[in-house]
Design an enzyme around this catalytic site. Structure first.
Site, PDB file in Angstrom:
ATOM      1  N   GLY A 178      50.780 -27.850  22.956  1.00  0.00           N
ATOM      2  CA  GLY A 178      49.574 -27.072  22.665  1.00  0.00           C
ATOM      3  C   GLY A 178      49.880 -25.781  21.928  1.00  0.00           C
ATOM      4  O   GLY A 178      50.946 -25.625  21.318  1.00  0.00           O
ATOM      5  N   CYS A 179      48.942 -24.845  22.030  1.00  0.00           N
ATOM      6  CA  CYS A 179      48.918 -23.690  21.123  1.00  0.00           C
ATOM      7  C   CYS A 179      49.976 -22.610  21.384  1.00  0.00           C
ATOM      8  O   CYS A 179      50.135 -21.712  20.564  1.00  0.00           O
ATOM      9  CB  CYS A 179      47.532 -23.056  21.143  1.00  0.00           C
ATOM     10  SG  CYS A 179      46.277 -24.120  20.416  1.00  0.00           S
ATOM     11  N   PHE A 180      50.690 -22.672  22.505  1.00  0.00           N
ATOM     12  CA  PHE A 180      51.733 -21.649  22.724  1.00  0.00           C
ATOM     13  C   PHE A 180      53.062 -22.044  22.095  1.00  0.00           C
ATOM     14  O   PHE A 180      53.996 -21.242  22.013  1.00  0.00           O
ATOM     15  CB  PHE A 180      51.934 -21.357  24.223  1.00  0.00           C
ATOM     16  CG  PHE A 180      52.402 -22.536  25.048  1.00  0.00           C
ATOM     17  CD1 PHE A 180      53.725 -22.952  25.023  1.00  0.00           C
ATOM     18  CD2 PHE A 180      51.513 -23.218  25.868  1.00  0.00           C
ATOM     19  CE1 PHE A 180      54.158 -24.029  25.780  1.00  0.00           C
ATOM     20  CE2 PHE A 180      51.928 -24.305  26.635  1.00  0.00           C
ATOM     21  CZ  PHE A 180      53.250 -24.706  26.592  1.00  0.00           C
TER      22      PHE A 180
END
Length: 388
Positions: free
Chosen positions: A163-165
């Protein structure tokens, strides 16, 4: 006869890991955010949902995004009606696309990074490949090794579904590899394609609609290594890294791979959770350096959405120009998940050099890179710019 201690010492690099080159790529299909709601509701056969369409228009207007790039064009979507439905079994169709397209877009970005680096690709010792789009065996790391013609002995690390991290995660891992393996040159690739998350609208699941308004496709690649040779030109030093799970944030962002593709769920207070905890992350990172004025450092923050950036700015009293590179990437590309922060890194060094600011970090020495994503997980990377 050498001792284990001597072997271990010889394995370690002397200096810090540095980013030596950056490359980015997007699919050719570009969508204009102002006309996207009409297109989206038409292509998903949802034109009759007038109220929801108006709501989606407001989401797109508030997104601060001008345009995005998407592999999924009208032709592909018409050939795959199950992908356009809200919750129709469609994983096979989605997988067939991303298994091919994710490594392909990654190759484009990697080729640019290798060209800028200027060294033969046979010198790449490690490969980190990261994508939230699809899963396969052997993975996108293997496919990219073949596409680029890397050595078969390259040491590969495949990161799926982070995901986005994850733009922060890949830099943290690359730093550890470069500093603990003398002479290592790590190719890092993040490649994201929204074919796994695209779906039609539903008035009962508005968080799914938020993703449809924000997500875009893109790939970014960097070369990381310690102790640069005279021919190599470092852009940033990776000085310190951390990863943490925010308190009381369970379920704030999650995604599930199902027959219908990858479903996303967001809680409304994600910007609040991040802004409430950002100071603690900054103190941990910058107190040892004697820095407590966060306007004195350069900023690269994952642009999950404008509300996150607004609330972080407000909480820390940041000047508007601090998030300029971050907001530029959000505006021009949307949220490309793990690839975003690497696009921002690229934008920052280019603008800094263009504007004659003295360093790759807007004329400043120290900077921070933040990844925010499922968990809620925060990645922190302390960067040191290079004089130009």
């Amino acid at each position: 006869m050498v001792s284990v201690e001597e072997i271990r010492k010889a394995q370690r690099a002397e200096g810090p890991a540095t980013v030596m080159a950056i490359g980015t790529a997007t699919p050719p299909n570009c969508v204009d955010q102002s006309t996207y709601p009409d297109y989206y509701f038409r292509i998903t056969n949802s034109d009759h949902m007038n109220e929801l369409k108006e709501k989606f228009k407001r989401m797109c207007d508030k997104s601060m995004i001008k345009k995005r790039y998407m592999y999924l064009n009208e032709e592909i979507l018409k050939e795959n009606p199950s992908v356009c439905a809200y919750m129709e079994p469609s994983l096979d169709a989605r997988q067939d696309m991303v298994v091919v397209e994710v490594p392909k877009l990654g190759k484009e970005a990697a080729t640019k990074a290798i060209k800028e680096w200027g060294q033969p690709k046979s010198k790449i010792t490690h490969l980190i490949f990261c994508t939230t789009s699809g899963v396969d065996m052997p993975g996108a790391d293997y496919q990219l090794t073949k596409l680029l013609g890397l050595r078969p002995s390259v040491k590969r690390y495949m990161m799926y579904q982070q995901g986005c991290f994850a733009g922060g995660t890949v830099l943290r891992l690359a730093k550890d590899l470069a500093e603990n393996n003398t002479g290592a040159r790590v190719l890092v690739v993040c490649s994201e394609i929204t074919a796994v998350t695209f779906r039609g609208p539903s008035d009962t699941h508005l968080d799914s609609l938020v993703g449809q308004a924000l997500f875009g496709d893109g790939a970014a690649a960097v070369i990381v290594g310690s102790d640069p040779l005279p021919a190599e030109k470092p852009l940033f030093e990776l000085v310190w890294t951390a990863q943490t799970i925010l308190p009381d944030s369970e379920g704030a962002i999650d995604g599930h791979l199902r027959e219908v593709g990858l479903t996303f769920h967001l809680l409304k207070d994600v910007p609040g959770l991040i802004s409430k905890n950002i100071q603690k992350a900054l103190v941990e990172a910058f107190q040892p350096l004697g820095i407590d004025d966060y306007n004195s450092i350069f900023w690269i923050a994952h642009p999950g959405g404008p509300a996150i950036l607004d609330q972080v700015e407000a909480k820390l009293g940041l000047k508007p120009e601090k998030m300029e590179a971050t907001r530029h990437v959000l505006s021009e590309y949307g949220n490309m998940s793990s690839a975003c922060v690497l696009f921002i890194l690229d934008q920052m060094r280019k603008k800094s050099i263009e504007n004659g600011l003295g360093t790759t970090g807007e004329g400043l020495e120290w900077g921070v890179l933040f990844g925010f994503g499922p968990g809620l997980t925060v990645e922190t990377v302390v960067l040191r710019s290079v004089t130009v």
